[in-house]
Design an enzyme around this catalytic site. Structure first.
Site, PDB file in Angstrom:
ATOM      1  N   ASP A  21       0.824  -1.221   0.000  1.00 43.35           N
ATOM      2  CA  ASP A  21       0.000   0.000   0.000  1.00 43.35           C
ATOM      3  C   ASP A  21       0.856   1.269   0.000  1.00 43.35           C
ATOM      4  O   ASP A  21       0.449   2.303   0.518  1.00 43.35           O
ATOM      5  CB  ASP A  21      -0.958   0.031   1.206  1.00 43.35           C
ATOM      6  CG  ASP A  21      -1.768  -1.243   1.345  1.00 43.35           C
ATOM      7  OD1 ASP A  21      -2.392  -1.635   0.346  1.00 43.35           O
ATOM      8  OD2 ASP A  21      -1.761  -1.843   2.428  1.00 43.35           O
ATOM      9  N   HIS A  49      -3.936  -1.780  -6.826  1.00 41.87           N
ATOM     10  CA  HIS A  49      -3.167  -0.584  -7.135  1.00 41.87           C
ATOM     11  C   HIS A  49      -4.143   0.501  -7.558  1.00 41.87           C
ATOM     12  O   HIS A  49      -4.869   0.351  -8.541  1.00 41.87           O
ATOM     13  CB  HIS A  49      -2.150  -0.869  -8.243  1.00 41.87           C
ATOM     14  CG  HIS A  49      -1.008  -1.711  -7.782  1.00 41.87           C
ATOM     15  ND1 HIS A  49       0.026  -2.090  -8.606  1.00 41.87           N
ATOM     16  CD2 HIS A  49      -0.728  -2.239  -6.571  1.00 41.87           C
ATOM     17  CE1 HIS A  49       0.891  -2.816  -7.909  1.00 41.87           C
ATOM     18  NE2 HIS A  49       0.442  -2.919  -6.685  1.00 41.87           N
TER      19      HIS A  49
END
Length: 446
Positions: A21, A49
């Site tokens: 992340d 993503h």
């Protein structure tokens, strides 16, 4: 002599240096202008993503982020575990948005398939663990990798031999259904339904299946640049992460070579992505942690602020992320493991307005001071962070595009990060859009 000096294209590997992340998707998208192709080399559809282009949010889970750039060819390498169902769901989402996908997507014939019994096992195991669960996404990633290592996995190429596929599927289901029903107390997975559904994907997949390794070699030989897009992060790597609180694949830069079928000597530059602070999803040790939504003892208000301002919720699971100060000692470990050439620091703007900012530069572990993250989750759990404190800044860094335009306090903080980890910060992301980026050294020109 560099690859470019002998007439080959340059290859940049983009990897996360934390627990995932970190903002890799935006950076990959930003760099794609300089690449003929973008390659996924590990993981599956367990990591999202997030890209924001022209104010529009897109979440990619399996297809490389380069798909958002017209004309860029995207590759799914042999190191990826592939759910055909998830793949076509993502393709349909992108095509509905007006993107051409299937003509620009190449899938390795050697990629391992994720099938319904992998998902069933993943979910049943987590249910059985109860409070001791690892925190998987329940998408079958781990069980698929287990089959690969056990040499019983069904691969993309197997779909094109229906008889052999059917025979091997029956063997696999005999094994996995025994585990599901006799040990995990779950329902069996239906053989015929699984077979019919899997083989139905074969004609749809066929036009995209390729010898990815050979195609990547040809792109480089013609002078084309490639980008290798990592998923998750180094501290979730199955070998180098906080085991067993890790993912089931190698997330480090070295996996790009094995997971795509390219020689390691052809990897020109390693870009490590790190947030200006730390986050983690799910269970596992986190030395610099301030906030955990599920832990009443971890409710520090700075951590809450980082979570809210940074919008720290999993893009795939929606789970609140745990937050903490940037851990430069852990970052140093990641830099060493990956041979990182330069860092890209993201979400600097989330720190705007804090009165002071702390940087973890080491730990106290069993009465001794250490300056790098130890190996093993038990040792990491015993680490007490050693902090350096810096004055914050009130000026906004959001959207800033030049180093000199950053507040002096921000520059001091960033320079100290460089000193602790021992490599330069080459890029800084100051917002979610492509152009909200400070470039100090270009990975394709370094």
């Amino acid at each position: 002599m560099s690859a470019s000096a002998v007439g080959q294209g340059r290859n940049v590997v983009v990897i996360g240096t934390q627990w995932g992340d970190e903002g890799k998707g935006k950076i990959v998208d930003w760099l794609t202008d300089h690449a003929k192709g973008v390659v996924r080399f590990q993981g599956g559809h367990n990591a999202g993503h997030t890209l924001i282009i022209g104010g529009k949010k897109t979440i990619l889970r399996l297809i490389p982020s380069g798909i958002m750039r017209e004309g860029t060819v995207c590759y799914i390498g042999n190191g990826v575990v592939l759910s055909p169902e998830a793949l076509f769901r993502e393709i349909e989402e992108l095509e509905t948005a007006g993107l051409e996908v299937q003509k620009r997507l190449r899938i390795s014939e050697a990629a391992t398939l994720i099938l319904p019994y992998h998902v069933a096992i993943d979910k049943a195991r987590e249910a059985r663990r109860g409070a001791a669960k690892i925190g998987t996404t329940g998408r079958g990633i781990g069980p698929a990798y287990e089959d690969k290592v056990a040499r019983r996995a069904l691969r993309v190429q197997d779909l094109f031999d229906p008889q052999q596929f059917a025979e091997r599927l029956r063997e696999n289901l005999d094994f996995h259904n025994f585990m599901l029903t006799q040990y995990l107390g779950a329902e069996a997975v239906d053989y015929q339904q699984t077979l019919d559904d899997a083989l139905a994907f074969a004609p749809r997949l066929a036009p995209m299946v390729a010898d990815v390794s050979a195609e990547l070699y040809a792109v480089n030989a013609a002078g084309g640049n490639l980008m290798f897009e990592g998923a998750q992060g180094t501290l979730l790597d199955v070998d180098h992460g906080t085991y067993p609180f890790v993912t089931s694949s190698n997330c480090v830069a070295g996996a790009a070579a094995a997971g795509a079928g390219v020689g390691p000597g052809r990897l020109s530059y390693i870009l490590g992505i790190t947030k200006a602070y730390c986050t983690r999803v799910g269970a596992g040790p986190f030395p610099s942690e301030l906030y955990d939504n599920d832990n009443p003892a971890r409710q520090d208000q700075v951590g809450v602020r980082l979570a809210n301002v940074g919008k720290e919720f999993g893009s795939v699971t929606g789970r609140p992320r745990r937050t903490g100060w940037l851990d430069a000692a852990a970052l140093k470990r990641s830099v060493q493991i990956n041979g990182v050439s330069g860092l890209c620091l993201t979400k600097l703007d989330v720190l705007d307005g804090l009165e002071s900012i702390k940087l973890c530069v080491g730990y106290t572990l069993d009465g001794k001071t250490v300056d790098i993250l130890p190996r093993g989750s038990d040792a990491v759990a015993r680490c007490e962070p050693v902090y350096e404190e810096f004055p914050g800044w009130n000026e906004s860094t959001f959207g800033v595009k030049a180093w000199d335009a950053l507040p002096e306090a921000a520059r001091v903080y960033l320079k100290r990060v460089e000193e602790v980890v021992g490599i330069p910060i080459d890029m800084i992301s100051t917002g979610p859009d492509r152009d909200e980026t400070i470039l100090l050294r270009h990975p394709y020109l370094a």
